[in-house]
Design a protein around this motif. Structure first.
Motif, PDB file in Angstrom:
ATOM      1  N   MET A  55       0.526  -0.940   0.329  1.00 34.77           N
ATOM      2  CA  MET A  55       0.180  -0.261  -0.209  1.00 34.77           C
ATOM      3  C   MET A  55       0.702   1.511  -0.186  1.00 34.77           C
ATOM      4  O   MET A  55       0.325   2.219  -0.659  1.00 34.77           O
ATOM      5  N   ARG A  59      -3.168  -3.351   1.734  1.00 37.06           N
ATOM      6  CA  ARG A  59      -4.082  -3.214   0.627  1.00 37.06           C
ATOM      7  C   ARG A  59      -2.657  -3.590  -0.266  1.00 37.06           C
ATOM      8  O   ARG A  59      -1.940  -2.769  -0.713  1.00 37.06           O
ATOM      9  N   TYR A  60      -2.643  -4.603  -1.660  1.00 33.83           N
ATOM     10  CA  TYR A  60      -1.928  -4.489  -2.247  1.00 33.83           C
ATOM     11  C   TYR A  60      -2.525  -4.205  -4.251  1.00 33.83           C
ATOM     12  O   TYR A  60      -3.253  -4.785  -3.885  1.00 33.83           O
ATOM     13  N   THR A  61      -1.331  -4.277  -4.902  1.00 35.96           N
ATOM     14  CA  THR A  61      -1.970  -4.457  -5.977  1.00 35.96           C
ATOM     15  C   THR A  61      -0.677  -5.038  -6.609  1.00 35.96           C
ATOM     16  O   THR A  61      -0.010  -4.954  -6.266  1.00 35.96           O
ATOM     17  N   SER A 114      -4.179  -4.765 -13.632  1.00 35.00           N
ATOM     18  CA  SER A 114      -3.587  -4.050 -12.894  1.00 35.00           C
ATOM     19  C   SER A 114      -5.236  -4.549 -12.022  1.00 35.00           C
ATOM     20  O   SER A 114      -6.226  -4.869 -12.388  1.00 35.00           O
ATOM     21  N   ASN A 118      -6.819  -5.415  -7.369  1.00 32.69           N
ATOM     22  CA  ASN A 118      -6.053  -4.944  -5.815  1.00 32.69           C
ATOM     23  C   ASN A 118      -6.594  -6.541  -5.284  1.00 32.69           C
ATOM     24  O   ASN A 118      -7.468  -7.053  -6.011  1.00 32.69           O
TER      25      ASN A 118
END
Length: 311
Positions: A213, A249-251, A268, A270
């Motif tokens: 994040m 939160r990861y992307t 992309s 999330n």
């Protein structure tokens, strides 16, 4: 409509990273033929003749009579399956293929090489053309008094031929997403669906980078290289095998490179990671400590007074 044979090959495709198939229909479910190679990726100009060799091995202790068949195929579903057919398709190849022997007997534990020729017509449509050489055994006779149907075996090699000319290479990401939006730990499975709207098979190269994040890159995972046939969508699953505790939160950022011009496609998605099981254990421990502290507060207070020298 001609006869069609539907073949699923997901396990073999993951293993090889290519299109290939093997169908076994035998009363004892034991594979008695093997083939090498399971896939040919060939390039030719209109009017060219391409010759190659397939090796078929008899894994049984008995001689086997093998017949050779030619079929076309198209993509079946998104899992890497093929639909074998004797009908003509938009990318037919079978009628261009000739084999030096239509039938032969392979000795026990022996092997036989089959030479084949692909004769590309002078007016062949540019792009991908797809077919298969299928090797079939005669049905195994049933023993006296044995009930049931006698069936043979089939095993084949796929032929992917790229004919030069007006080649259109066009891939797009139909979707890119995580299997679940929330994870308490790894692995995280990312699903990539690649659509081919060109006229030739393409094998893209790809990388998925994972950022936290704060934007820091925490991992990079290579996408398995798989052929995507024209007018089809190919699904490729990629696992981020992460064993550490993750929070927030990861992307995931996908970058695909394909074709002679090294075209790039990006996408992309999330997802959220939170170690809920570890958190519940921590909450439980804190709860126990609070309960004990409250339940025995008078004793703790007296003990502190003693330690402070007030008693």
């Amino acid at each position: 409509m001609g006869r069609k044979h539907t073949v699923f090959i997901g396990a073999l495709v993951i293993l090889l990273g290519i299109f290939s198939y093997a169908v076994v229909q035998a009363q004892n479910d034991r594979l008695t033929l093997s083939i090498s190679p399971p896939l040919f990726e060939l390039s030719a100009n209109p009017g060219d003749t391409v010759t190659n060799t397939i090796k078929v091995s008899n894994l049984s202790d008995e001689p086997q009579t093998v017949l050779v068949d030619r079929r076309n195929f198209t993509a079946l579903g998104e899992e890497g399956g093929v639909d074998l057919t004797e009908d003509d398709t938009s990318y037919s190849l079978a009628s261009w293929v000739e084999v030096d022997a239509g039938q032969t007997t392979i000795p026990a534990r022996g092997s036989q090489e089959f030479d084949f020729t692909v004769s590309v017509p002078a007016n062949a449509e540019p792009g991908g053309h797809f077919g298969s050489l299928v090797f079939k055994t005669d049905p195994t006779p049933l023993e006296e008094g044995q009930a049931g149907a006698s069936v043979g075996q089939e095993i084949g090699s796929l032929l992917l031929v790229r004919v030069a000319g007006d080649i259109r290479e066009q891939l797009d990401v139909a979707s890119f997403e995580s299997e679940f939006g929330f994870y308490d730990n790894g692995p995280v499975t990312l699903e990539t669906r690649i659509e081919n709207s060109g006229n030739v098979h393409v094998k893209p190269r790809g990388t998925i980078t994972i950022n936290d994040m704060l934007g820091n890159e925490v991992a990079s995972v290579a996408l398995d290289e798989r052929n995507v046939l024209p007018d089809s969508i190919r699904k490729i699953d990629t696992a981020w095998e992460d064993s550490g505790l993750r929070f927030g939160r990861y992307t995931a950022n996908l970058s695909l490179v394909y074709g002679g011009d090294n075209a790039i496609v990006i996408s992309s998605t999330n997802f959220v990671m939170f170690p809920i099981r570890q958190a519940l254990v921590g909450v439980a421990i804190i709860g126990v400590l609070v309960y004990v502290g409250y339940r025995y507060r008078d004793r703790f207070r007296e003990a502190f007074r003693v330690l402070a020298g007030k008693n």
